[in-house]
Scaffold this active site. Structure first.
Site, PDB file in Angstrom:
ATOM      1  N   ARG B 264       0.883  -1.265   0.048  1.00 31.44           N
ATOM      2  CA  ARG B 264       0.072  -0.017   0.010  1.00 31.44           C
ATOM      3  C   ARG B 264       0.845   1.171   0.090  1.00 31.44           C
ATOM      4  NH1 ARG B 264      -2.482   2.336   4.864  1.00 31.44           N
ATOM      5  NH2 ARG B 264      -3.621   3.946   4.120  1.00 31.44           N
ATOM      6  N   SER B 279      -6.589   2.562   0.406  1.00 36.48           N
ATOM      7  CA  SER B 279      -7.014   2.256   1.787  1.00 36.48           C
ATOM      8  C   SER B 279      -6.841   0.724   1.809  1.00 36.48           C
ATOM      9  CB  SER B 279      -8.271   2.735   2.252  1.00 36.48           C
ATOM     10  OG  SER B 279      -9.422   1.883   1.663  1.00 36.48           O
ATOM     11  N   SER B 370     -18.221  -5.604   5.867  1.00 36.67           N
ATOM     12  CA  SER B 370     -18.431  -4.631   7.255  1.00 36.67           C
ATOM     13  C   SER B 370     -17.281  -4.230   7.830  1.00 36.67           C
ATOM     14  CB  SER B 370     -19.506  -5.201   7.867  1.00 36.67           C
ATOM     15  OG  SER B 370     -19.493  -4.186   8.995  1.00 36.67           O
ATOM     16  N   ASN B 371     -16.745  -3.243   7.845  1.00 40.18           N
ATOM     17  CA  ASN B 371     -15.402  -2.959   8.208  1.00 40.18           C
ATOM     18  C   ASN B 371     -15.339  -1.988   9.546  1.00 40.18           C
ATOM     19  OD1 ASN B 371     -12.702  -2.228   8.996  1.00 40.18           O
ATOM     20  ND2 ASN B 371     -11.978  -2.416   6.880  1.00 40.18           N
ATOM     21  N   GLY B 395     -11.992  -6.378  11.282  1.00 37.45           N
ATOM     22  CA  GLY B 395     -11.704  -5.784  12.742  1.00 37.45           C
ATOM     23  C   GLY B 395     -10.487  -4.944  12.515  1.00 37.45           C
ATOM     24  N   HIS B 425     -25.612 -21.601   6.512  1.00 37.84           N
ATOM     25  CA  HIS B 425     -25.334 -22.732   6.282  1.00 37.84           C
ATOM     26  C   HIS B 425     -26.265 -23.445   5.120  1.00 37.84           C
ATOM     27  CE1 HIS B 425     -23.848 -26.545   7.167  1.00 37.84           C
ATOM     28  NE2 HIS B 425     -22.991 -26.038   8.187  1.00 37.84           N
ATOM     29  N   ASP B 429     -21.650 -24.649   3.356  1.00 39.65           N
ATOM     30  CA  ASP B 429     -21.211 -25.579   4.372  1.00 39.65           C
ATOM     31  C   ASP B 429     -20.041 -25.031   5.017  1.00 39.65           C
ATOM     32  OD1 ASP B 429     -22.230 -28.467   2.736  1.00 39.65           O
ATOM     33  OD2 ASP B 429     -23.407 -27.019   3.777  1.00 39.65           O
TER      34      ASP B 429
END
Lengths: 389, 452
Positions: B264, B279, B370-371, B395, B425, B429
């Site tokens: 980066r 980013s 989702s960050n 995270g 599920h 799987d």
């Protein structure tokens, strides 16, 4: 076989329906004597591209609605049609604040109310209408607007979309759009001015009635021009091909286009019923949102101001005030009472065309001569001012 | 709580959770950018009942006429904004809805409250104006009822005597039983007491002035009530449905981000001339797309009769806006380079915050990321957006000690980022999810493999 125009017709059909009913009747008669087969196959709703050969606006709008409600939910669909001269107002508009009834009457041009929103437009054979139907989840009016824009640009015209999603060339509008969205489907339809009589457009869309405060949707007026001003090749056939080509490209449609004729369409009950509905007073006028019309006139016996409140095309009440009158003190009260009795419940614009109304017959009152005269003056004046013909 | 409800149902009782359930019906937003519209015509009359899917009314906004459908069965108790009302703000009250069997007489009262407090422009016709109702009739009631509620609080630890149904309703409504005065035998709290306790907070909550899109709240020292906007309502319904219907399971892994950080830095040096900046999230989007190409089962949707496996990865990126959560989509991320992904993400996020996203830009999508790393969150589990099958919760990146026999010291410090994959599920799987996550980890730990 005789398809159109059953005998049942409600009282006071919408103005202009008569023209088309006569026209279609004549066509039916011609067809009966022609060599053409009279048992037309009903149209089906499985195609993706339709071009209507009919120029009957009642038919074309009903065909559009039928395709909207019956074609497969997930397939894109395109319909192209042209109408004989007529004016089309939006679903929630007030015809009296949008149209020039005297001019429409003089030219024998009908007006229709469509099912999508938006403003009033003029259709004639120099105007081509497009209608793009998509599943609601993937409907994006800007994307469909851009599709039609690309079709126009492919004719060599430097057009662009304005912030109301209408196609313009320079400062002039060449197309107007409206939309309809239901549970699973949505459509974007619009006009395209190719070789329209712009003088007629200006004339018919210049309302004559003044002092009407309406809850209806107001048209947004813009200067307009024909596409042919910018490209000699711009005409119905070339524009239609361009839109069809862009539609095919955008959605990857390779199937044959379907030519929809009026006889095929009217074999479908839904379409026939739709045409009849568009034709009724209840739809054309009865869907008008509430409005108040205030008018003033100086009679020899006094200056009168009348206020008519209407909802759904019917008169809710009439109230009058009089100044400078030499008539007695109770005159105006009595006048109000008579007018309420006469006009409440009547169809605005079609006073005394509703034969079922008890006060349908002209005034006969055994009041003093002066009062009868005054009452008759007011009656004639109201009739004249509100008449839609 | 779910188990107690299940027990009640098993007994065959009909439990009506919303017994006095006259609810306000608000002007819906038919697109994220709609702020107001006109009522064209109500399709149901006052007192008429309707089923889920019936068209309740037709509205017109911006040249479009739109059918508004009912989400559930109910009765149209009262129409507040009549046919022809224009400029009705989204979120303002246009009617009152009740359920079959409800007492509809309260509807007129609710309508009066709504009319006095809302800013909906009602008809200019000379109708008996509801606005003339004395301001806030419920307010004096609230004042009177609170003295009744001033019950000496039970000492902590003392048992509360209440009937089972009273306890259940109080639990559902979040009413503290300790504050409710019992009027049953021996001061027992019975159902009526819990129901009557409602009016105090409910009346206070109804003293809300409905503003256009972000309704203002009633000032009170203890709490603030906000009318639920359409966006909040949609988020609520969809996520609840997702959590209840999809068999979620979670796989978590730590990803070493050292190489990504280095790459980066290198790329940003080059791109800084063009005023662009990559980013970490852009790398994550790209790695997700690559992993989806390797394990396409994770790029699928359960559609009831079929499982649709998508060929392209349309990645929804969760963006927090002032009005709620929205997920703009980066279409076909697999075919796009990092710079393109970066530019698109920034543009879409800006549009989302300005409320200018088109439906095609946020509806659809085959996988969501989702960050919450920027908030310092180590690890979390996200809720899947149906009909998608997966969502990746990312995270923050933190330094971590890991054993490293090749190092002199025997350990090294790496930049580690925890990601957790929530999967459905039914379509993915455990082993498939694990394969995907391993592929993702592989790509992200060796970002040069994006080029393969």
């Amino acid at each position: 076989m005789y398809f159109c125009l059953q005998a049942t017709r409600r009282a006071a059909p919408a103005f202009g329906a008569n023209i088309f009913s006569r026209w279609t009747q004549r066509c039916q008669q011609i067809r009966r004597f022609s060599a053409e087969t009279s048992t037309a196959q009903a149209i089906d709703s499985d195609h993706e591209i339709y071009v209507s050969t009919s120029i009957n606006p009642y038919f074309n709008l009903s065909l559009e609605d039928w395709l909207f409600r019956h074609s497969p939910e997930t397939k894109p669909l395109l319909l192209i049609y042209r109408d004989a001269p007529c004016v089309v107002i939006g679903r929630n508009q007030n015809p009296w604040t949008e149209l020039n009834f005297p001019a429409l009457r003089a030219a024998n041009t009908p007006f229709l109310r469509r099912r999508s929103g938006g403003g009033a437009v003029y259709h004639d054979l120099g105007n081509t209408n497009f209608s793009i139907h998509l599943p609601r989840m993937s409907f994006d009016r800007h994307a469909t607007g851009r599709l039609v824009l690309r079709a126009v640009q492919s004719l060599g015209i430097d057009a662009h979309l304005n912030d109301r999603n209408d196609i313009c060339v320079g400062l002039e509008k060449v197309s107007g759009s409206a939309y309809k969205i239901v549970n699973k489907r949505a459509y974007h339809h619009g006009t395209m001015l190719l070789t329209t009589q712009l003088s007629a457009l200006g004339d018919f869309l210049r309302p004559q009635a003044k002092n009407i405060i309406t809850k209806g949707v107001a048209s947004v007026r813009s200067p307009v021009c024909n596409l042919q001003k910018y490209a000699a090749s711009a005409m119905h056939e070339t524009f239609t091909s361009a839109v069809v080509a862009e539609f095919r490209k955008e959605y990857g449609i390779t199937s044959e286009l379907c030519t929809a004729t009026e006889s095929q369409g009217t074999a479908v009950d839904y379409i026939q019923r739709g045409m009849d509905e568009l034709n009724t007073w209840e739809w054309a006028y009865g869907q008008t949102p509430s409005f108040t019309h205030t008018m003033a006139h100086a009679f020899p016996w006094g200056d009168v101001v009348a206020q008519i409140n209407s909802k759904h095309g019917l008169i809710l009440d009439v109230s009058l005030t009089a100044k400078n009158t030499r008539m007695g003190a109770t005159f105006i009260k009595d006048l109000n009472r008579q007018c309420q009795a006469l006009y409440t419940g009547q169809r605005y614009g079609h006073l005394r065309q509703n034969e079922a109304h008890p006060a349908a017959t002209p005034l006969t009152r055994n009041l003093g001569n002066e009062w009868t005269e005054a009452l008759r003056d007011v009656d004639e004046w109201l009739l004249r001012t509100t008449s839609a013909g | 709580m779910a188990s107690s409800v299940a027990r009640v149902f098993a007994r065959g009782f009909h439990v009506s959770v919303r017994r006095h359930a006259l609810t306000p019906f608000n002007m819906p937003a038919m697109s994220p950018t709609m702020t107001e519209g006109g009522i064209a015509s109500w399709k149901k009359k006052e007192g008429e009942s309707f089923a889920a899917g019936d068209v309740l009314l037709e509205i017109e906004t911006d040249k479009a006429t739109i059918d508004v459908e009912a989400q559930d069965d109910g009765i149209l108790a009262k129409i507040i904004a009549a046919d022809g009302s224009k400029g009705v703000p989204v979120g303002s009250i246009i009617g009152v809805i009740g359920e079959e069997g409800d007492d509809l007489s309260g509807a007129a009262e609710l309508a009066k409250q709504a009319a006095t407090q809302s800013s909906v422009p009602t008809s200019k016709e000379p109708e008996p104006s509801k606005k003339e109702a004395s301001p806030l009739p419920p307010a004096p009631e609230a004042v009177q009822s609170t003295p009744k509620q001033e019950v000496p609080e039970l000492q902590p630890g003392k048992r509360i005597f209440a009937s089972p149904i009273a306890k259940k309703i109080a639990l559902e409504k979040g009413i503290p039983l300790a504050k409710v005065k019992g009027t049953g035998p021996s001061g027992r709290i019975i159902r009526e007491d819990v129901d009557n306790y409602k009016p105090a907070p409910a009346a206070a909550s109804s003293t809300v002035s409905a503003a256009a899109q972000t309704p203002a709240a009633a000032p009170s020292s203890d709490y603030v009530d906000t009318l639920i906007s359409n966006m909040r309502r949609t988020i609520g319904t969809r996520l609840t449905q997702s959590k209840q219907e999809l068999p979620h399971y979670y796989l978590t892994v730590d990803v070493t981000m050292d190489k990504v950080m280095k790459l980066r830095e290198v790329f940003n040096k080059t791109l800084s001339e063009k005023d662009q900046k990559l980013s970490v999230n852009d790398f994550i989007v790209k790695a997700v797309a690559c992993a989806l190409a390797d394990v396409p089962e994770a790029n699928s949707a359960w559609l009831g009769e079929v499982i649709r496996t998508y060929k392209k990865a349309d990645i929804s990126v969760a963006v927090a806006t002032p009005s709620g959560l929205i997920t703009p989509i980066i279409k076909d991320a697999g075919s796009k380079g990092l710079a393109t992904i970066s530019a698109e993400t920034k543009a879409l996020a800006k549009k989302a915050r300005d409320g200018k996203l088109q439906p095609s830009e946020y509806q659809g999508g085959t996988f969501t990321i989702s960050n919450l790393g920027m908030f310092g969150i180590d690890h979390f589990t996200a809720i899947i957006n149906p009909p998608q099958s997966c969502i990746l919760a990312v995270g923050s990146t933190q330094p971590k000690f890991v054993p490293a026999p090749e190092e002199e010291r025997g350990f090294k410090i790496v930049q580690s980022m925890n990601v957790t994959l929530s999967s459905d599920h039914r379509t993915v799987d455990g082993a498939v999810g694990a394969r995907w996550l391993a592929a993702f980890k592989g790509y992200l730990e060796n970002p040069l493999t994006f080029m393969l």
